[in-house]
Scaffold this motif. Structure first.
Motif, short mmCIF file in Angstrom:
data_model
loop_
_atom_site.label_atom_id
_atom_site.label_comp_id
_atom_site.label_asym_id
_atom_site.label_seq_id
_atom_site.Cartn_x
_atom_site.Cartn_y
_atom_site.Cartn_z
N LYS A 36 3.79 2.37 -15.73
CA LYS A 36 4.41 2.44 -14.09
C LYS A 36 5.61 3.89 -13.83
N GLN A 83 4.25 -0.91 -10.61
CA GLN A 83 4.86 -1.47 -9.22
C GLN A 83 4.19 -1.55 -8.23
N ASP A 96 2.69 -1.83 -4.27
CA ASP A 96 2.89 -1.71 -3.01
C ASP A 96 2.83 -1.88 -2.14
N SER A 102 -2.22 -6.56 -8.37
CA SER A 102 -2.19 -5.99 -9.78
C SER A 102 -2.21 -7.15 -11.26
#
Length: 412
Positions: free
Chosen positions: A283, A136, A138, A147
């Protein structure tokens, strides 16, 4: 006879090109395109050479090798050979046979820091489980990297392992632009370039993921030449509660529990069938199992005493596990309280699972991980303690892949 335009083109195959029409006066936009390409290529050129010099200093590249900021061209190779040099190292990614068959004809060896053609079949006996999945975002406040960095890791790792004839084992993720697709695209390219015949990627699916919609059936057919799909059965303790041919959405506490049991069954069997596990990302919330998927795969692999490479700098589940093992950074996500507060409905599913003796107790997971000896993990992976700690902390993809390959070759 080759005309001068084609002659120049032949000797500049690996140089970026900008096409500008000769039918009109050059525009400001074209000038900016040319300047941008020149600046970017200049930065890439300097960075590539400096990286290769560093790799040579630390022993990745033999001392008698010449360094090139791009794959060698014919004239360059002939000039170097005339000067007594027969080994040329250039940056990743490597050229394959269809682009580099002339190297052997003129008697030179061209390679990258991570690839040499002599290693083509060195991992043929290895069945390597890939536990890499999205994290996820941030806002860079904790992880300090985009990512997409994790996507590139998965692609580069898949390419290098498959090029050495390893079999890759991956679980689930049939979404377009998911990690399975990134890995399969690399496999398809490699199969074409290396003229491979058998699928080298196994995609393990838990029920009900293989009870598929037409678009998923089509997606699987697209990759049938490089992907072998392994469909795992419904666990015996819940098989009477479902209809196998009908997709079960995870939209209730009981349904979520059924999903968690099926995912655990798939992970257990796929890890048992693998020889090694490589873990990154994962995750921390929004998952469908009894615990974060990559965390469960780490625990199962360790319990089965499989070699496990933990790449912690890419964040997510593996980042938290490495923080725990190294006694640094944020370890809070590995607690019941944190998980219950970040996953809607998760506490209800855990209560249901507990009544069936199948819940996750994070305190026991953390205790199990804290008992691990990092030196033992390193030895199991063919690395020294310093090398293994480096792979737990390094955000540099080339370094991580170099250390993984070094360990795998030692094990093989």
């Amino acid at each position: 006879m080759i005309n001068s335009h084609l002659h120049r083109k032949f000797y500049s195959l690996n140089v970026p090109c900008v096409h500008v029409s000769s039918d009109s006066i050059i525009s400001q936009r074209d000038i900016l395109r040319i300047l941008s390409a020149a600046i970017i290529e200049t930065i890439r050129h300097i960075h590539s050479l400096n990286s290769l010099k560093f790799y040579k200093e630390i022993g990745w590249i033999p001392n008698d090798s010449e360094l090139s900021a791009r794959p060698p061209e014919l004239r360059q190779a002939l000039r170097l050979k005339g000067g007594g040099h027969k080994r040329i190292c250039y940056p990743e990614p490597p050229l394959y046979t269809d682009e580099a068959d002339w190297h052997q004809l003129i008697g030179i060896e061209a390679f990258t820091p991570l690839w040499n053609a002599s290693e083509k079949d060195c991992l043929v006996q290895q069945r390597i489980g890939i536990s890499i999945s999205e994290i996820q975002a941030d806002g860079f406040s904790v992880n300090h990297m985009h990512s997409d960095h994790l996507i590139r890791l998965a692609q580069d790792l898949a390419r290098h392992l498959l090029a050495r004839s390893a079999t890759l084992i991956y679980g689930g993720d049939l979404r377009p632009d998911g990690f399975t697709e990134f890995i399969l695209d690399e496999a398809a390219i490699l199969k074409e370039r290396l003229h491979g015949s058998q699928p080298k990627v196994e995609n393990h699916l838990a029920w009900p993921l293989y009870v598929s919609a037409p678009e998923i059936v089509s997606w699987r057919a697209k990759y049938s030449e490089v992907m072998k799909t392994v469909q795992h059965k419904i666990p015996d303790d819940i098989v009477a509660d479902v209809t196998e041919s009908i997709f079960l959405p995870p939209n209730s506490t009981q349904n979520c529990y059924i999903w968690s049991r099926c995912l655990t069954e798939m992970r257990q069997q796929s890890i048992e069938s693998s020889t090694i596990r490589i873990c990154a990302g994962g995750k921390l919330w929004g998952y469908k199992g009894k615990m974060p998927g990559v965390l469960e795969e780490i625990v199962l692999a360790i319990d089965l005493q499989k070699p496990v490479f933990l790449l912690g700098a890419f964040g997510g589940v593996v980042g938290s596990v490495c923080n725990l093992l190294l006694d640094e950074g944020d370890q809070e996500p590995l607690t019941d309280e944190w998980q219950f507060s970040h996953n809607t409905g998760y506490s209800d599913m855990q209560r249901f699972a507990k009544a069936n003796g199948q819940d996750c107790k994070y305190s026991l997971v953390v205790e199990r991980l804290k008992q691990l000896n990092i030196s033992e993990l390193a030895s199991r992976c063919g690395l020294t303690l310093d090398e293994y700690v480096r792979i737990m902390r390094s955000p540099f993809i080339d370094e991580c892949i170099y250390l993984i390959l070094k360990g795998l070759k030692a094990l093989s």
